[in-house]
Design an enzyme around this catalytic site. Structure first.
Site, PDB file in Angstrom:
ATOM      1  N   LYS A  52      -1.730   1.256   4.964  1.00  0.00           N
ATOM      2  CA  LYS A  52      -0.994   0.496   3.943  1.00  0.00           C
ATOM      3  C   LYS A  52      -0.944  -0.984   4.322  1.00  0.00           C
ATOM      4  O   LYS A  52      -1.130  -1.865   3.484  1.00  0.00           O
ATOM      5  CB  LYS A  52       0.413   1.079   3.768  1.00  0.00           C
ATOM      6  N   GLN A  96       8.516   5.682   4.860  1.00  0.00           N
ATOM      7  CA  GLN A  96       7.493   6.714   5.044  1.00  0.00           C
ATOM      8  C   GLN A  96       8.164   8.073   5.276  1.00  0.00           C
ATOM      9  O   GLN A  96       9.036   8.211   6.125  1.00  0.00           O
ATOM     10  CB  GLN A  96       6.584   6.344   6.225  1.00  0.00           C
ATOM     11  N   ASP A 119       7.699   3.571  -4.404  1.00  0.00           N
ATOM     12  CA  ASP A 119       7.279   4.972  -4.411  1.00  0.00           C
ATOM     13  C   ASP A 119       7.723   5.690  -5.689  1.00  0.00           C
ATOM     14  O   ASP A 119       7.204   6.750  -6.015  1.00  0.00           O
ATOM     15  CB  ASP A 119       7.922   5.720  -3.231  1.00  0.00           C
TER      16      ASP A 119
HETATM   17  N1  GUN Z   1       4.435  10.714   2.809  1.00  0.00           N
HETATM   18  C1  GUN Z   1       3.360  11.303   2.234  1.00  0.00           C
HETATM   19  N2  GUN Z   1       3.064  10.701   1.060  1.00  0.00           N
HETATM   20  C2  GUN Z   1       3.961   9.721   0.896  1.00  0.00           C
HETATM   21  C3  GUN Z   1       4.163   8.748  -0.125  1.00  0.00           C
HETATM   22  O1  GUN Z   1       3.461   8.666  -1.144  1.00  0.00           O
HETATM   23  N3  GUN Z   1       5.200   7.895   0.088  1.00  0.00           N
HETATM   24  C4  GUN Z   1       5.999   7.968   1.184  1.00  0.00           C
HETATM   25  N4  GUN Z   1       6.997   7.100   1.267  1.00  0.00           N
HETATM   26  N5  GUN Z   1       5.846   8.856   2.135  1.00  0.00           N
HETATM   27  C5  GUN Z   1       4.824   9.726   1.981  1.00  0.00           C
END
Ligand code: GUN
Length: 281
Positions: A52, A96, A119
């Site tokens: 990211k 996350q 998200d």
């Molecule tokens: N863990 C796995 N996929 C995601 C996601 O799309 N966003 C976040 N914040 N954590 C994740």
């Protein structure tokens, strides 16, 4: 043989477009910024978080990764989020998941300002999506829909079967596909006769977290098979779909790696740019 839907190709194109958009935003005095909060040492999460950061750098988005130790308390995590809520350099905040077991995910997500929630996991945004209102769309389901549309696959009236009922993928994917006028079935670990359902699917979304779980006999000839899985098996990354045999039955299939994972990051960048525009800084 199925047409392979390359997330990498689409995301490379989106990256080029997003770079240009960031230049234009900067010219208007808007500098998008993304903060990613990672608690603990989960190896998969560390890779996702690093990717990211790299994506932000490529596009020109300011990024901060806040790494907190595995024994961080709920209070410390929420203080971190509150600081980011007030930080004018930050347009988007991502915590996350999964968090270490002693932490309350729902409470942490509720701390994120809804307008900085890139998200779409905040209850306000999840509720808006559920109610059919404009909202932040979770990145993976948004990426799935983007790929289906790019491939020119018509959705209205089609049977969509989603395997997996998570808040991150399964549930929001169901909302989005319903919005596109699909007939949606959500299957999960307690579903009886899973293959009976999956064999009806024109659109099959596999979000289970088990390597090569969807086998060729579970797939309708010509179906679009969207593989959300990222599983490490004997040093190799494989999806939730048994790729080779399924690609001989399906009409369209996403590879792993180079499929939906790439789209998820592109859609996170998209949501961050949208958040920056909403906030006008
Ligand atoms: N863990 C796995 N996929 C995601 C996601 O799309 N966003 C976040 N914040 N954590 C994740």
């Amino acid at each position: 043989m199925a047409i392979i839907l390359s997330g990498k190709e689409i995301s490379d194109r989106l990256t080029a477009e997003q770079k240009e958009r960031v230049k234009e935003l900067k010219a208007q005095g808007i500098q998008p910024g993304l903060a990613v909060v990672l608690v603990g040492e989960d190896p998969a999460s560390q890779i996702y978080v690093r990717n990211k950061g790299i994506a932000c750098e490529t596009i020109g988005i300011y990024s901060e990764t806040i790494r907190l130790p595995g024994d961080t308390t709920q209070g410390q995590l929420e203080d971190t989020i509150q600081k980011l809520n007030k930080d004018n350099k930050i347009s988007g905040i991502l915590v996350q998941l999964p968090l270490p077991k002693h932490l309350n995910e729902d409470a942490a997500l509720a701390c994120i300002l809804p307008e900085k929630d890139v998200d779409g996991f905040h209850l306000i945004n999840a509720g808006r999506l559920f109610s059919g209102q404009e909202s932040v769309i979770p990145c993976t389901p948004k990426g799935i829909l983007y790929m289906l549309k790019e491939a020119g696959i018509s959705l209205a009236g089609k049977e969509a079967v989603i395997v997996g009922r998570s808040n991150i993928v399964g549930k929001p994917a169901a909302m989005l596909l319903m919005r596109e006028h699909c007939t949606v079935t959500v299957c999960h670990s307690r579903t009886k006769d899973l293959a009976e359902h999956t064999r009806r699917a024109d659109i099959l979304v596999a979000a289970i977290g088990k390597p090569r779980f969807i086998t060729a006999d579970m797939v309708k000839p010509g179906a679009a098979v969207m593989d959300v899985g990222i599983n490490r098996v004997e040093g190799k990354v494989v999806g939730d779909v048994d790729f080779e045999p399924v690609s001989r039955v399906a009409g369209f299939i996403t590879p792993v790696p180079g499929g939906i994972g790439k789209m998820t990051i592109s859609m996170l960048m998209e949501n961050t740019l949208e958040a920056a525009c909403r906030q006008g800084r």
